[in-house]
Scaffold this active site. Structure first.
Site, PDB file in Angstrom:
ATOM      1  N   CYS A  17       0.753  -1.278  -0.086  1.00 50.60           N
ATOM      2  CA  CYS A  17      -0.188   0.109  -0.058  1.00 50.60           C
ATOM      3  C   CYS A  17       0.919   1.189  -0.007  1.00 50.60           C
ATOM      4  CB  CYS A  17      -0.958   0.131   1.274  1.00 50.60           C
ATOM      5  SG  CYS A  17      -2.011  -1.383   1.031  1.00 50.60           S
ATOM      6  N   HIS A  57      -3.366   7.128   2.142  1.00 50.86           N
ATOM      7  CA  HIS A  57      -3.968   5.695   1.561  1.00 50.86           C
ATOM      8  C   HIS A  57      -5.137   5.505   2.526  1.00 50.86           C
ATOM      9  CE1 HIS A  57      -4.166   1.671   1.096  1.00 50.86           C
ATOM     10  NE2 HIS A  57      -3.989   1.187   2.178  1.00 50.86           N
ATOM     11  N   ASN A 111     -10.408  -0.435   0.317  1.00 48.53           N
ATOM     12  CA  ASN A 111      -8.649  -0.005   0.334  1.00 48.53           C
ATOM     13  C   ASN A 111      -8.317  -0.817  -1.000  1.00 48.53           C
ATOM     14  OD1 ASN A 111      -6.136  -0.641   0.797  1.00 48.53           O
ATOM     15  ND2 ASN A 111      -6.155  -1.399   2.716  1.00 48.53           N
TER      16      ASN A 111
HETATM   17  N1  ACO Z   1     -17.993  -8.340  10.555  1.00 44.83           N
HETATM   18  C1  ACO Z   1     -18.391  -8.351  11.996  1.00 44.83           C
HETATM   19  N2  ACO Z   1     -17.630  -8.584  13.055  1.00 44.83           N
HETATM   20  C2  ACO Z   1     -16.228  -8.707  12.789  1.00 44.83           C
HETATM   21  C3  ACO Z   1     -15.798  -8.306  11.389  1.00 44.83           C
HETATM   22  C4  ACO Z   1     -16.544  -8.293  10.321  1.00 44.83           C
HETATM   23  N3  ACO Z   1     -16.329  -8.067   9.159  1.00 44.83           N
HETATM   24  N4  ACO Z   1     -14.340  -8.553  11.421  1.00 44.83           N
HETATM   25  C5  ACO Z   1     -13.894  -8.776  12.940  1.00 44.83           C
HETATM   26  N5  ACO Z   1     -15.317  -8.807  13.629  1.00 44.83           N
HETATM   27  C6  ACO Z   1     -15.157  -9.053  14.844  1.00 44.83           C
HETATM   28  C7  ACO Z   1     -14.078  -9.677  15.632  1.00 44.83           C
HETATM   29  O1  ACO Z   1     -13.945 -11.159  15.344  1.00 44.83           O
HETATM   30  C8  ACO Z   1     -14.053  -9.179  16.902  1.00 44.83           C
HETATM   31  O2  ACO Z   1     -15.064 -10.137  17.758  1.00 44.83           O
HETATM   32  P1  ACO Z   1     -14.451 -10.455  18.979  1.00 44.83           P
HETATM   33  O3  ACO Z   1     -14.340  -9.434  19.791  1.00 44.83           O
HETATM   34  O4  ACO Z   1     -16.015 -11.360  19.286  1.00 44.83           O
HETATM   35  O5  ACO Z   1     -13.283 -11.337  18.872  1.00 44.83           O
HETATM   36  C9  ACO Z   1     -14.851  -7.894  16.930  1.00 44.83           C
HETATM   37  O6  ACO Z   1     -15.463  -7.852  15.603  1.00 44.83           O
HETATM   38  C10 ACO Z   1     -13.792  -6.656  17.061  1.00 44.83           C
HETATM   39  O7  ACO Z   1     -12.704  -7.073  16.073  1.00 44.83           O
HETATM   40  P2  ACO Z   1     -11.175  -6.199  16.006  1.00 44.83           P
HETATM   41  O8  ACO Z   1     -10.309  -6.969  15.115  1.00 44.83           O
HETATM   42  O9  ACO Z   1     -10.817  -5.826  17.287  1.00 44.83           O
HETATM   43  O10 ACO Z   1     -11.729  -4.937  15.252  1.00 44.83           O
HETATM   44  P3  ACO Z   1     -11.324  -3.368  15.161  1.00 44.83           P
HETATM   45  O11 ACO Z   1     -12.129  -2.430  15.565  1.00 44.83           O
HETATM   46  O12 ACO Z   1      -9.687  -3.671  15.167  1.00 44.83           O
HETATM   47  O13 ACO Z   1     -11.220  -3.231  13.384  1.00 44.83           O
HETATM   48  C11 ACO Z   1     -10.135  -3.508  11.326  1.00 44.83           C
HETATM   49  C12 ACO Z   1     -10.847  -4.235  12.592  1.00 44.83           C
HETATM   50  C13 ACO Z   1     -11.174  -2.595  10.552  1.00 44.83           C
HETATM   51  C14 ACO Z   1      -9.543  -4.552  10.481  1.00 44.83           C
HETATM   52  C15 ACO Z   1      -9.000  -2.702  11.872  1.00 44.83           C
HETATM   53  O14 ACO Z   1      -8.066  -3.133  12.931  1.00 44.83           O
HETATM   54  C16 ACO Z   1      -8.212  -1.863  10.807  1.00 44.83           C
HETATM   55  O15 ACO Z   1      -8.495  -1.114   9.972  1.00 44.83           O
HETATM   56  N6  ACO Z   1      -6.801  -2.362  10.667  1.00 44.83           N
HETATM   57  C17 ACO Z   1      -6.043  -1.614   9.619  1.00 44.83           C
HETATM   58  C18 ACO Z   1      -6.019  -2.627   8.703  1.00 44.83           C
HETATM   59  C19 ACO Z   1      -5.358  -1.906   7.496  1.00 44.83           C
HETATM   60  O16 ACO Z   1      -5.436  -0.921   7.247  1.00 44.83           O
HETATM   61  N7  ACO Z   1      -4.913  -2.798   6.658  1.00 44.83           N
HETATM   62  C20 ACO Z   1      -4.453  -2.531   5.355  1.00 44.83           C
HETATM   63  C21 ACO Z   1      -2.839  -1.923   5.303  1.00 44.83           C
HETATM   64  S1  ACO Z   1      -2.706  -1.804   3.559  1.00 44.83           S
HETATM   65  C22 ACO Z   1      -1.650  -3.114   2.639  1.00 44.83           C
HETATM   66  O17 ACO Z   1      -0.366  -3.138   2.865  1.00 44.83           O
HETATM   67  C23 ACO Z   1      -2.520  -4.106   2.080  1.00 44.83           C
END
Ligand code: ACO
Length: 330
Positions: free
Chosen positions: A114, A255, A285
């Protein structure tokens, strides 16, 4: 030696024809529109069909950028394709060169996930600054849907496909005002698309690792923490190099990974919401494509005007991250 400046003189973008909204994803995994929207800001994403190629998307975006720059493909000296998802592991840039008819241009791929577009911008600038090349086409394009585990709700809701491109040209005034690039391989395991070899013995004592790439795995929480911590720092450093204060910035163009990351970074930098460019709701993304896609959209909407000061930052797998400050136009 006389220093040569750089200007970004054209932009373009392209998307696959099909989109999938959050509601559609609920048919695939246990999730909800409400969860995806509140946690990420994403409402829909475009997905390339099986027959659609990265080279086609990238070529469409490139043609627009070349037209806006007012040059012909034959005038291009270099084509840089930032991607993690080429059609061919040997690279897809040459296919784009052929499709464009950019007969004089040397073309190659570069991978920095990214961060690919920002790393590509700085790489392209070096070729221009040294006087080697005058006209460079930089493309950021990715089809991550090919590598997403569509059963993994933690990742499949995030990504979309697309392509964006810019033309960089040698210019009397230098419009690339500052940059800073970083890598940290010690955190490599936070975000991967790894190759898994299978032991294949050719003859006794000689084996090779023939295998496949595995779907994306991500530690979302770690990536989130990393982005919110490191992106403001690297932007501060780039601003320092550009000798600019944050108040002088017209647009924050990050990004597009997560709306919450955009908001948190803007808040830490004290950049007001109306200066933050965001289109993540419509595209998700799109990895290396996200910055040039959002740039092109803002330029064509007339939001970004000639010589506006834009702070851009890419961050992602590697881990890699970086920031560049530039002014739009010649
Ligand atoms: N729908 C419903 N529930 C979900 C989903 C979903 N799609 N995904 C996860 N959950 C649940 C989890 O299982 C968890 O449940 P639990 O508490 O019972 O275990 C709960 O929701 C919370 O999950 P978290 O992972 O703590 O959620 P968070 O608020 O951290 O959000 C996210 C997750 C959106 C992925 C966030 O961490 C994020 O955006 N991180 C950055 C990711 C990113 O930018 N990656 C790309 C980099 S770019 C590249 O180089 C490709």
């Amino acid at each position: 030696m006389e220093t040569i400046g750089i200007a970004i003189t054209g932009s373009g973008s392209a998307l696959p024809a099909t989109f999938l909204d959050n509601q559609g994803l609920t048919e695939l995994v246990e999730t909800s529109d409400e969860w995806i929207t509140t946690r990420t800001g994403i409402r829909q994403r475009y997905l390339a069909k099986a027959g659609e190629s990265l080279a086609e998307l990238a070529t469409a975006a490139s043609s627009q950028a070349i037209a806006m720059a007012g040059i012909t493909p034959q005038q291009l000296d270099l084509i840089l394709l930032a991607t993690s998802t080429p059609d061919d592991l040997f690279g897809s840039a040459c296919q784009i060169q052929a499709k464009l008819g950019a007969t004089r241009a040397v073309a190659f791929d570069m991978t920095a996930a990214c961060s690919g577009f920002v790393f590509g911008l700085v790489t392209a600038a070096q070729f221009i600054r040294t006087g080697v090349y005058e006209n460079v086409l930089l493309i950021g394009a990715d089809i991550l849907s090919r590598w997403v585990d569509w059963q993994d709700r933690r990742t499949c809701v995030l990504f979309g496909d697309g392509a964006g491109a810019v033309v960089l040209q040698a210019n009397q005034s230098d419009r690339l005002l500052g940059f800073e690039l970083r890598s940290d391989g010690t955190q490599n395991d936070c975000l991967n698309l790894t190759y898994t070899p299978e032991f294949t013995e050719l003859i006794p004592g000689v084996s090779v690792g023939k295998g496949n790439f595995q779907p994306i795995t991500m530690n979302g929480k770690e990536i989130y923490r990393f982005a919110v911590q490191q992106v403001p720092e690297v932007i501060d450093k780039a601003l320092f190099r550009a000798n600019l204060n944050v108040e002088e910035v017209d647009w924050l163009l990050l990004h597009q990974a997560n709306q919450r990351i955009l908001d948190a970074v803007a808040q830490r930098l004290n950049i007001p919401e109306q200066k933050v460019i965001s289109n993540i709701a419509y595209y998700g993304n799109t990895s290396a494509a996200s910055i040039p896609l959002a740039l092109d959209e803002a330029v064509r909407q007339g939001k970004i005007k000639l010589h506006d000061i834009i702070v851009t930052s890419g961050f992602g797998a590697g881990l890699t991250w970086g920031a560049a400050i530039f002014q739009w136009g010649r």
